[in-house]
Every structure is written in C-alpha cells, then in structure tokens.
Enzyme design. Structure first.
Site, short mmCIF file in Angstrom:
data_model
loop_
_atom_site.label_atom_id
_atom_site.label_comp_id
_atom_site.label_asym_id
_atom_site.label_seq_id
_atom_site.Cartn_x
_atom_site.Cartn_y
_atom_site.Cartn_z
N GLN A 210 0.73 -2.04 -1.31
CA GLN A 210 0.37 -2.29 -0.41
C GLN A 210 0.04 -3.46 -0.30
OE1 GLN A 210 0.56 -0.98 2.51
NE2 GLN A 210 1.45 0.66 1.82
N GLY A 229 10.04 -2.19 -2.59
CA GLY A 229 10.38 -3.11 -2.09
C GLY A 229 10.27 -2.24 -0.24
N HIS A 230 10.59 -1.11 -0.25
CA HIS A 230 10.64 -0.69 1.07
C HIS A 230 9.17 -1.17 2.33
CE1 HIS A 230 8.81 3.49 0.70
NE2 HIS A 230 8.47 3.16 -0.34
N CYS A 352 2.88 10.45 1.20
CA CYS A 352 3.61 11.14 0.03
C CYS A 352 2.10 11.97 -0.38
CB CYS A 352 3.14 10.23 -1.28
SG CYS A 352 4.14 9.18 -1.55
#
Length: 409
Positions: A210, A229-230, A352
């Site tokens: 983050q 990466g996302h 998640c």
C-alpha cells in the site's frame, strides 16, 4: 453428451453475463464511482499496451538458449535494472518477479524462517499485518517456531518500546507492513530498522504493497520488501520481491531454478516488463498524487465530521488514500450494499478478509469499540479519483446517511 451440453450452456451463460456487464459499463449516463483502490486499481493504458506488445513480439522463454530466448533474457535483466534505478538501490538488492505480494510474502517469510530455524527460531509480527503474512506466521507457529506479537499503540502503530523488549539473539525474522491496508497508518520503518540493526541474526521484511505511489519506500535497514502491481495501476498477477541477501532464503518452490532458484517456473516476461511501466508512473507522480489525495482526504473528513454518529477510525496522520469510518449500530455490509445501489464502490475491510465474520484485528488492537468496528467501511482513493467523484460521493453519502441514521448508536 449431457455433460457436453451442460458445459456449453454454462459457457454461453458466462458470455451473456459478461456482455451485460460490459454494456452496462459503457451505457450512456452510467458511471461507477470507484473508491476501493486499496483492493485493486485500474491498469494504466501504457501497462496494458506493453503487456500486449511483449506478448505479441517477445513471447520467447528467457531461459531458452537460442537467439530469441537470449533477447528475452536481456529484456528481463534490463527491467530489473530499471526497477533498481527507480529506487536508487544499485546492487544492494536482487529483484525477483512473482505473481504478487501474497507469493512474495510466502517465499521470503517461509524461506527465511526455515533457513534460520536451528539457530534463530523466533518470529516477531503484529496483528496489523495482511493475511498473506499473518496466516503464514501462524502456520509456522504450528511447525514449532516461536511467534511473538508486538503491541500496537492507540494510533495503530508498532509499539517501539515493546518491540525492543521482544528482541533477543533468537529472533530470526521481523515482518512489518509499511502502510496498513485497513486504516492507512504509516509505520516507522526507519526506527524499526534501527532497533533491529543491533541483532545481526534478525531479518526485517516489509510488506510495502500500500506504500507504492503514496509514500517513499524505505530500503535502508530493510532486508526484503514485497510489492503487488495491481495496487499501483498495474496488472493482477504482477509482484516483486526485493531481497538483500538471496542466499538467506530457502526456496519453497522447487523447479527449474529460475529467478536465482528462489522462484522456479517459466518467467512471465510480458507481466514482468509491464510492471516497470506501472512502477515508473507511480514513483514519478508520487509527490503530485500525494498532494492531490491529501486534498481529497481533508475534504472528505471535513465533510464527514458534520454527521452525528459517524466516526473517523483512521488516524489523522495516516496515508491520504485510505479513510476508515465507522457507523456504530449499522453493519458494514449493509453500508457497502447501500452505497453500491448508488454506484459508489467501497468496502468494509481488506478485500482479502472482508467476507470473514470475525471482527477486524487491526481495529480491535487500536481499542475501537466492537459496535463501531462492525459498522466500519473503508474509502480508498487512487490516481484515477477525480473532483467529480468526491462531489458525487458526498451527495450520495447524504442519501445513505438518511437511510441509516435511525440505527446509529
């Protein structure tokens, strides 16, 4: 034949659903206000273009000995050099490409712990960590490792005094998140590294997922660091693991020996090359984006302060892209659904862990009341957030507040 027909019907249903979603996305007058950037971000166009171009023209295996394979290997090495140059780390770290931070965290935490089990079997972590860290550490505890949890201060940061008291010559690994994905706290990585530096057996791992593009990454005193990466406008399935001394890591994946033997498997060159595009954009625009997100952050918090019963859970000095707020008496899932009906996309906690029934450990550790945690939602901003998005959010917030205010306690 029946199985074939059922499979064909399922495929057709999938494509019909996909077409409806795409049509809805581009329907005139339809617009989603996306405020869940901590979960994932929209890929930049140049990232997509690079991914497609490499797939079309340099689809070769970098481990193949022929001329095309050698070209692919050269491109892979150039990508790693560019990443090192971006962060000015020279050859202090090896760059290992992975499928994301979950894999990176697993590789280094398991690999380091098992390498040091006989002489330094103590691991220090905290409840602030992402499940891809906490669940690995808990599993290692079942294998016989000694797990120590460092205390959390009221503002959601690592208690440095308590950390110092936990350090011994048996500590082989300390793992700490740079920016918390639920609340946005920025951890004092430099001070943590300073404490750990007195213990040569101890390896400091930082989950910096983050932090990229939101705050400068800290490499000094850090032994390994993971990225995904996302989270910064790259693609899903893109990850990077930085390791200062790769010989400390026992491989947890056995195979052909790619990526220094630490992450075997055919290298995904298009993914690995295109993540460089995302990283360049995130690092070059860091200051500008941080300034803009800070403005949005202040606007939203100032706006929310006017609503009776609504609580700001995030510390005021948190990273600007994450704002966690509480509606005591209202379930977070109810709030997410209410905002979704107004085409405002946000979440309860981490993507998640948002479907788990248990109360979030991060908020509990900060002493936030259970009723406030149950009614917490997370707004997370990104590089594609606009002035218009903020204004629409404010207008829709008023409508949602009217719907739930009688439930607030």
């Amino acid at each position: 034949m029946c199985d074939y027909m059922a499979e064909l019907k399922a495929i057709n249903t999938f494509h019909i659903t996909l077409n409806k979603i795409v049509e809805n996305e581009f329907k005139e007058g339809y617009a989603v206000i996306y405020l869940d950037n901590a979960a994932t971000t929209k890929p930049n166009q140049d990232v997509l273009d690079t991914f497609l171009k490499v797939n079309q023209s340099l689809y070769f295996n970098p481990n193949s000995p022929h001329h095309a394979g050698i070209q692919a290997e050269q491109l892979l090495n150039q990508a790693k050099t560019q990443i090192k140059d971006l962060f000015e780390i020279g050859n202090e770290f090896d760059v290992i490409f992975t499928s994301g931070a979950t894999e990176s965290n697993n590789i280094v935490i398991q690999g380091i712990a098992r390498k040091k089990k006989l002489f330094a079997n103590e691991i220090i972590t905290s409840v602030l960590e992402h499940p891809s860290v906490l669940e690995v550490v808990r599993a290692l505890g079942e294998e016989g490792f000694v797990i120590k949890y460092v205390n959390i201060t009221e503002d959601g940061k690592i208690d440095l005094t308590h950390l110092e008291s936990l350090m011994t010559d048996r500590v082989g690994l300390i793992t700490c998140m740079h920016v918390n994905n639920i609340m946005g706290q920025i951890q004092p990585i430099a001070k943590i590294a300073e404490i750990i530096s007195a213990y040569p057996k101890a390896h400091l791992h930082v989950d910096a997922v983050q932090a990229v593009g939101k705050t400068p990454l800290i490499f000094k005193g850090v032994d390994s660091l993971s990225l995904s990466g996302h989270k910064f406008n790259g693609l899903k399935g893109q990850g990077i693991l930085f390791v200062r001394n790769r010989h400390e890591v026992t491989p947890i994946i056995q195979g052909g020996g790619q990526e220094y033997g630490i992450r075997s498997g055919t290298v995904n060159l298009p993914v690995d090359i295109s993540i460089v595009k995302a990283l360049k954009s995130a690092t070059h625009n860091l200051e500008q984006l941080n300034t803009q997100l800070s403005i949005y952050n202040r606007q939203i918090i100032s706006f929310l302060d006017e609503f009776h019963g609504v609580k700001i859970n995030s510390p005021r000095d948190a990273a600007p892209h994450i704002i966690n707020i509480g509606f005591p008496g209202v379930k977070g899932e109810v709030l997410v659904n209410a905002f979704s009906k107004h085409d405002i996309m946000l979440s309860t906690t981490s993507a998640c862990s948002s479907k788990k029934a248990s109360l979030n450990e991060v908020l509990l550790a900060m002493g936030i009341p259970a009723i406030q945690i149950e009614g917490s939602i997370r707004i997370s901003l990104g590089s594609n957030t606009t002035d218009s998005d903020i204004e629409v959010f404010k207008n829709k917030f008023i409508e949602v507040y009217k719907e739930v205010k009688e439930l607030l306690r």
